[in-house]
Write an enzyme that holds these catalytic residues in place. Structure first.
Site, PDB file in Angstrom:
ATOM      1  CG  ASP A  92      33.894  38.923  49.295  1.00 51.21           C
ATOM      2  OD1 ASP A  92      35.287  38.925  49.100  1.00 51.21           O
ATOM      3  OD2 ASP A  92      33.032  39.223  48.261  1.00 51.21           O
TER       4      ASP A  92
ATOM      5  CG  HIS B 172      32.223  35.354  36.104  1.00 50.10           C
ATOM      6  ND1 HIS B 172      32.606  36.341  35.231  1.00 50.10           N
ATOM      7  CD2 HIS B 172      32.454  36.054  37.319  1.00 50.10           C
ATOM      8  CE1 HIS B 172      32.763  37.339  35.713  1.00 50.10           C
ATOM      9  NE2 HIS B 172      32.628  37.276  37.051  1.00 50.10           N
TER      10      HIS B 172
HETATM   11  C1  LIG Z   1      32.534  40.159  40.742  1.00 57.21           C
HETATM   12  S1  LIG Z   1      32.413  40.437  42.549  1.00 57.21           S
HETATM   13  C2  LIG Z   1      30.874  39.913  42.729  1.00 57.21           C
HETATM   14  C3  LIG Z   1      30.394  40.610  44.256  1.00 57.21           C
HETATM   15  C4  LIG Z   1      28.937  40.156  44.702  1.00 57.21           C
HETATM   16  N1  LIG Z   1      28.539  38.925  44.616  1.00 57.21           N
HETATM   17  C5  LIG Z   1      28.081  41.070  44.070  1.00 57.21           C
HETATM   18  O1  LIG Z   1      27.131  40.393  43.224  1.00 57.21           O
HETATM   19  O2  LIG Z   1      27.900  42.463  43.867  1.00 57.21           O
HETATM   20  C6  LIG Z   1      32.935  38.772  42.966  1.00 57.21           C
HETATM   21  C7  LIG Z   1      33.448  38.819  44.601  1.00 57.21           C
HETATM   22  O3  LIG Z   1      33.729  37.251  44.926  1.00 57.21           O
HETATM   23  C8  LIG Z   1      34.533  37.458  45.997  1.00 57.21           C
HETATM   24  N2  LIG Z   1      35.298  36.031  45.981  1.00 57.21           N
HETATM   25  C9  LIG Z   1      35.970  35.526  45.036  1.00 57.21           C
HETATM   26  N3  LIG Z   1      36.487  34.253  45.624  1.00 57.21           N
HETATM   27  C10 LIG Z   1      36.239  34.309  47.027  1.00 57.21           C
HETATM   28  C11 LIG Z   1      36.523  33.346  47.953  1.00 57.21           C
HETATM   29  N4  LIG Z   1      37.283  32.144  47.878  1.00 57.21           N
HETATM   30  N5  LIG Z   1      36.042  33.752  49.083  1.00 57.21           N
HETATM   31  C12 LIG Z   1      35.132  34.654  49.315  1.00 57.21           C
HETATM   32  N6  LIG Z   1      35.018  35.746  48.496  1.00 57.21           N
HETATM   33  C13 LIG Z   1      35.413  35.317  47.254  1.00 57.21           C
HETATM   34  C14 LIG Z   1      35.388  38.704  45.419  1.00 57.21           C
HETATM   35  O4  LIG Z   1      36.245  38.981  46.654  1.00 57.21           O
HETATM   36  C15 LIG Z   1      34.345  39.492  45.053  1.00 57.21           C
HETATM   37  O5  LIG Z   1      34.077  40.398  45.937  1.00 57.21           O
END
Ligand SMILES: C[S@@+](CC[C@H](N)C(=O)[O-])C[C@H]1O[C@@H](n2cnc3c(N)ncnc32)[C@H](O)[C@@H]1O
Length: 429
Positions: free
Chosen positions: A270, A322
């Protein structure tokens, strides 16, 4: 004209449901409280049916024009909540006893004439009370606005981010048309911003960024149990394999899977700030579990850059896509390609939008409101079942799409359409 028989039938359905739930209503907490902390499936259904019947009865009693007019009340419920949140009014009311409206006006810096009307509007929702004219004291709800961090983050998110963005959605559609850029959003218009929401908040409004993080933490941990992800994919059949959890946040999914499947190892990826916090918490919580510690690693990585971990068995994206428009989703899938070995699985665990009428009315309203929230804030959306395969097709013809499987709550087979679905593709190289 409403048919009287129908009105009575709906009212009696509400009454039957109320009888079933009556013993669980906690008058002091002003809410239903169930043994074990949550309702059984049957109790959950009773609650949904009763709420749906209440909405139906209200619509019938108000009629078409009245139902539309009553929406204006909701607008100003939110507007007054916004002011209460913005001026921290709840914090200026004593925990016990009363304060005069004049004192409150001066301590919050709001003109007396406005404050009294705003508070009286809020009082129609049982937020504050006026035991003697022009004196204010807390109700249970308003005192939670002052002291409960979850309530504060929820109201803040509604008032500061969602409410102004929702008002700009139509204007954003006129201005940006079909643009998929994460900067061309209703939220950006409402905030005169030129960066995506999270970046802009972190740069310009750190207190709102913290509020957003707190809201997500609560919503995420409460609403999305991990068991369905554990139960609905054959992790054991992978044998000894490495799993890359792309956009894995604090690592909740990887940690739960690592506990359940001892042959698997994990890398949680992340943004740097997120994985640093996740790693610190993981190391604190697993001081006595060296075996688990050795199987979960954290790594800063932007999912839009080429995937550095080559040859893993599964690349998991749980509730990441999403947040992104189609173009970026395709780019995220393409960034995996250089790392994929033949037979590797790309496993998406994400919301799948139900068709109209597939869920009960309240669940559908929640799903549709989440969908429009994603659009207003991020130019993203909740995808329907048929909208996942084209993302893989656009990313690379060597992905073989395996389908969308709605998660079951557990192996007893009770379907829970609100949970994240499993969407799978295999790399055929
Ligand atoms: C709704 S959270 C879900 C976190 C985790 N997958 C879970 O199920 O608990 C979405 C995550 O995607 C990460 N994220 C979104 N775009 C990203 C990117 N381009 N690179 C790395 N992480 C990303 C955000 O920082 C966030 O932690």
């Amino acid at each position: 004209m409403p048919n009287h028989q129908q009105l009575v039938e709906i009212a009696s359905a509400i009454s039957t449901a109320a009888e079933k739930l009556n013993d669980f209503y906690d008058e002091e907490a002003l809410e239903l409280r169930f043994p074990g902390g949550k309702p059984t499936n049957e109790q959950g259904q009773t609650i949904s049916q009763a709420l749906e019947a209440v909405l139906q009865l209200q619509r019938m009693l108000l009629g078409p024009l009245g139902s539309i007019m009553s929406l204006s009340g909701g607008l100003f419920d939110l507007a007054s909540l916004h002011i209460i949140h913005d001026f921290e009014i709840a914090k200026h009311v004593p925990t016990e006893g009363t304060v005069t409206v004049a004192e409150l006006a001066s301590s919050c810096g709001i003109p007396h004439v406005h404050l009294r009307r705003i508070l009286r509007n809020a009082m129609t929702n049982r937020i504050f009370t006026e035991p003697v004219p022009d004196t204010i004291s807390h109700t249970l709800i308003s005192s939670r606005l002052a002291h409960d961090p979850v309530m504060r983050a929820t109201v803040g998110m509604l008032a500061d981010e969602m409410f102004p963005a929702a008002a700009c959605l139509s204007r954003a559609m006129r201005k940006y048309g079909t643009s998929m850029k994460p900067t061309d959003t209703a939220w950006a218009l409402a905030n005169d911003a030129h960066r995506p929401m999270v970046e802009e908040l972190e740069a310009e409004h750190p207190e709102r960024a913290a509020q957003f993080a707190a809201f997500m933490k609560y919503n995420w941990s409460v609403q999305q149990p991990l068991q369905p992800l554990i139960d609905n994919f054959d992790w054991a059949a992978l044998g000894v394999q490495h799993i890359v959890d792309v956009g894995g946040g604090m690592g909740h999914a990887s940690i739960a899977l690592a506990k359940a499947f001892p042959d698997l190892t994990f890398t949680v990826q992340d943004f740097e700030k997120v994985v640093k916090t996740g790693e610190r918490m993981f190391l604190e919580e697993t001081q006595e579990q060296p075996e688990l510690r050795n199987r979960v690693r954290f790594m800063a990585h932007d999912a839009l850059e080429d995937q550095p971990i080559k040859g893993a068995g599964v690349y998991l994206l749980r509730s990441v896509l999403h947040d992104w428009p189609d173009e970026n989703c395709v780019a995220i899938l393409q960034s995996l390609v250089p790392a994929l070995k033949k037979g590797a699985t790309v496993l998406i665990n994400d919301y799948v939008m139900p068709g109209p009428g597939e869920l009960d009315l309240l669940a559908e309203r929640r799903a549709r409101s989440l969908d429009l929230t994603m659009t207003s804030l991020f130019n993203a959306r909740e995808r329907e079942s048929s909208e996942w395969e084209p993302l893989f097709e656009k990313a690379d013809s060597r992905f073989q799409f395996r389908g969308v499987k709605p998660c079951l709550i557990n192996k007893t087979g009770v379907p829970t359409k609100r949970l994240l679905s499993i969407i799978q593709s295999t790399w055929i190289g």
